[in-house]
Design an enzyme around this catalytic site. Structure first.
Site, PDB file in Angstrom:
ATOM      1  N   ARG A 102      28.816  37.081  32.583  1.00  0.00           N
ATOM      2  CA  ARG A 102      29.063  38.434  33.081  1.00  0.00           C
ATOM      3  C   ARG A 102      30.536  38.594  33.401  1.00  0.00           C
ATOM      4  NH1 ARG A 102      25.294  40.581  37.820  1.00  0.00           N
ATOM      5  NH2 ARG A 102      26.460  39.069  39.034  1.00  0.00           N
ATOM      6  N   THR A 106      33.212  44.324  35.450  1.00  0.00           N
ATOM      7  CA  THR A 106      32.347  45.367  34.869  1.00  0.00           C
ATOM      8  C   THR A 106      30.860  44.992  34.963  1.00  0.00           C
ATOM      9  OG1 THR A 106      32.365  44.329  32.698  1.00  0.00           O
ATOM     10  CG2 THR A 106      34.157  45.892  33.176  1.00  0.00           C
ATOM     11  N   ASP A 198      25.089  31.944  43.246  1.00  0.00           N
ATOM     12  CA  ASP A 198      25.356  31.820  41.809  1.00  0.00           C
ATOM     13  C   ASP A 198      24.564  30.632  41.249  1.00  0.00           C
ATOM     14  OD1 ASP A 198      28.026  32.531  39.724  1.00  0.00           O
ATOM     15  OD2 ASP A 198      26.693  30.830  39.329  1.00  0.00           O
ATOM     16  N   ASP A 201      26.555  27.893  39.315  1.00  0.00           N
ATOM     17  CA  ASP A 201      27.367  27.050  40.208  1.00  0.00           C
ATOM     18  C   ASP A 201      26.497  26.089  41.007  1.00  0.00           C
ATOM     19  OD1 ASP A 201      29.843  27.984  39.444  1.00  0.00           O
ATOM     20  OD2 ASP A 201      29.880  29.585  40.944  1.00  0.00           O
TER      21      ASP A 201
HETATM   22  C1  PRP Z   1      24.219  34.688  35.587  1.00  0.00           C
HETATM   23  C2  PRP Z   1      22.767  34.442  35.293  1.00  0.00           C
HETATM   24  C3  PRP Z   1      22.474  35.473  34.238  1.00  0.00           C
HETATM   25  C4  PRP Z   1      23.347  36.636  34.663  1.00  0.00           C
HETATM   26  C5  PRP Z   1      22.467  37.640  35.345  1.00  0.00           C
HETATM   27  O1  PRP Z   1      25.024  34.104  34.640  1.00  0.00           O
HETATM   28  O2  PRP Z   1      22.480  33.139  34.905  1.00  0.00           O
HETATM   29  O3  PRP Z   1      22.785  35.051  32.920  1.00  0.00           O
HETATM   30  O4  PRP Z   1      24.313  36.109  35.578  1.00  0.00           O
HETATM   31  O5  PRP Z   1      23.166  38.777  35.632  1.00  0.00           O
HETATM   32  P1  PRP Z   1      22.868  40.170  34.924  1.00  0.00           P
HETATM   33  O6  PRP Z   1      21.391  40.361  34.937  1.00  0.00           O
HETATM   34  O7  PRP Z   1      23.581  41.156  35.815  1.00  0.00           O
HETATM   35  O8  PRP Z   1      23.450  40.140  33.544  1.00  0.00           O
HETATM   36  P2  PRP Z   1      26.637  34.096  34.746  1.00  0.00           P
HETATM   37  O9  PRP Z   1      27.204  35.268  34.039  1.00  0.00           O
HETATM   38  O10 PRP Z   1      27.037  33.911  36.179  1.00  0.00           O
HETATM   39  O11 PRP Z   1      27.017  32.852  33.868  1.00  0.00           O
HETATM   40  P3  PRP Z   1      26.735  31.293  34.112  1.00  0.00           P
HETATM   41  O12 PRP Z   1      25.256  31.079  33.879  1.00  0.00           O
HETATM   42  O13 PRP Z   1      27.564  30.669  33.047  1.00  0.00           O
HETATM   43  O14 PRP Z   1      27.155  30.910  35.499  1.00  0.00           O
HETATM   44  N1  URA Z   2      23.877  35.682  38.681  1.00  0.00           N
HETATM   45  C1  URA Z   2      23.628  34.741  39.616  1.00  0.00           C
HETATM   46  O1  URA Z   2      23.783  33.533  39.358  1.00  0.00           O
HETATM   47  N2  URA Z   2      23.234  35.132  40.829  1.00  0.00           N
HETATM   48  C2  URA Z   2      23.037  36.430  41.138  1.00  0.00           C
HETATM   49  O2  URA Z   2      22.650  36.733  42.286  1.00  0.00           O
HETATM   50  C3  URA Z   2      23.306  37.402  40.149  1.00  0.00           C
HETATM   51  C4  URA Z   2      23.705  36.987  38.922  1.00  0.00           C
END
Ligand code: PRP
Ligand code: URA
Length: 207
Positions: A102, A106, A198, A201
């Site tokens: 994400r 945005t 997160d 993380d």
């Molecule tokens: C997180 C999560 C989803 C997304 C959800 O990933 O694992 O893929 O956010 O958010 P959304 O429904 O608003 O799209 P992130 O973008 O943090 O990436 P990561 O898994 O690499 O940490």
């Molecule tokens: N992605 C995450 O990992 N946590 C949230 O709460 C939203 C998006």
């Protein structure tokens, strides 16, 4: 259709998962265990065929699921944390990967990787991502799978916000969502409240 789990053992595991003091090791184990339980529910309609089984005592008839009908597709990174769990249930399913993150301003998903089994269009896809927040990433991943010809998709998530469920249902009404916990809302930076922070993380210990 969305199915929100109501089992006390899932709620028990979610409470430990949410706790900010839960270690990376335990967090990873819980994500995997909850994924397995979600997958168990999602596969309750799996087609079976009759097979003959010879026990040490007698010959009998059993049922077998054709694992070649399925592929698991985690959304990187956090979805990878669910793969071990679902593989304990169905070890012979193929695995594809979709890389999305994400944009923090945005909240739009940005695609950076996609590698799917060559016969993906003949398989039912079980899409994996622990967090369904705005629904942008999940919806984009489903669109990518459909472009590759996938006809049946189920989406497994551990925690969802109402906005995310709404977006998937609007964009992809044919996709069934299996969710361990429906939370209250998104905060102004797009995090699920109360959520668990997160997920990526916490699985990888990167913060
Ligand atoms: C997180 C999560 C989803 C997304 C959800 O990933 O694992 O893929 O956010 O958010 P959304 O429904 O608003 O799209 P992130 O973008 O943090 O990436 P990561 O898994 O690499 O940490
Ligand atoms: N992605 C995450 O990992 N946590 C949230 O709460 C939203 C998006």
């Amino acid at each position: 259709m969305e199915k929100i789990m109501n089992h006390p053992m899932i709620k028990h595991k979610i409470s430990i998962l949410r706790n900010e003091k839960t270690s990376t090791k335990e967090f990873r184990e819980l994500v995997s265990e909850i994924a397995m339980l979600l997958c168990y529910e999602a596969l309750s309609d799996a087609k079976t065929k009759k097979v003959k089984v010879k026990t040490p005592i007698a010959e009998t008839e059993g049922l077998q699921v054709d694992e070649n009908n399925y592929a698991f597709v985690p959304i990187l990174r956090a979805g990878m944390g669910m793969v071990d769990g679902v593989l304990t249930l169905m070890p012979n399913a193929k695995i594809g990967h979709i890389g999305l993150y994400r944009n923090e301003e945005t909240l739009e998903p940005v695609k950076y990787y996609c590698k799917l089994p060559s016969d993906i269009k003949n398989r039912e896809v079980i899409l994996l991502d622990p967090m369904l927040a705005t629904g942008g990433s999940g919806s984009a991943a489903i669109t990518m799978l459909k472009k590759d010809g996938v006809k049946k998709i189920k989406f497994l998530c551990i925690i969802a916000a109402p906005d995310g469920i709404k977006k998937i249902k609007e964009d992809h009404p044919d996709v069934d969502i299996y969710c361990a916990q429906l939370d209250d809302h998104l905060n102004d930076v797009g995090y699920i409240v109360p959520g668990l922070g997160d997920a990526g993380d916490r699985i990888y210990g990167t913060k």
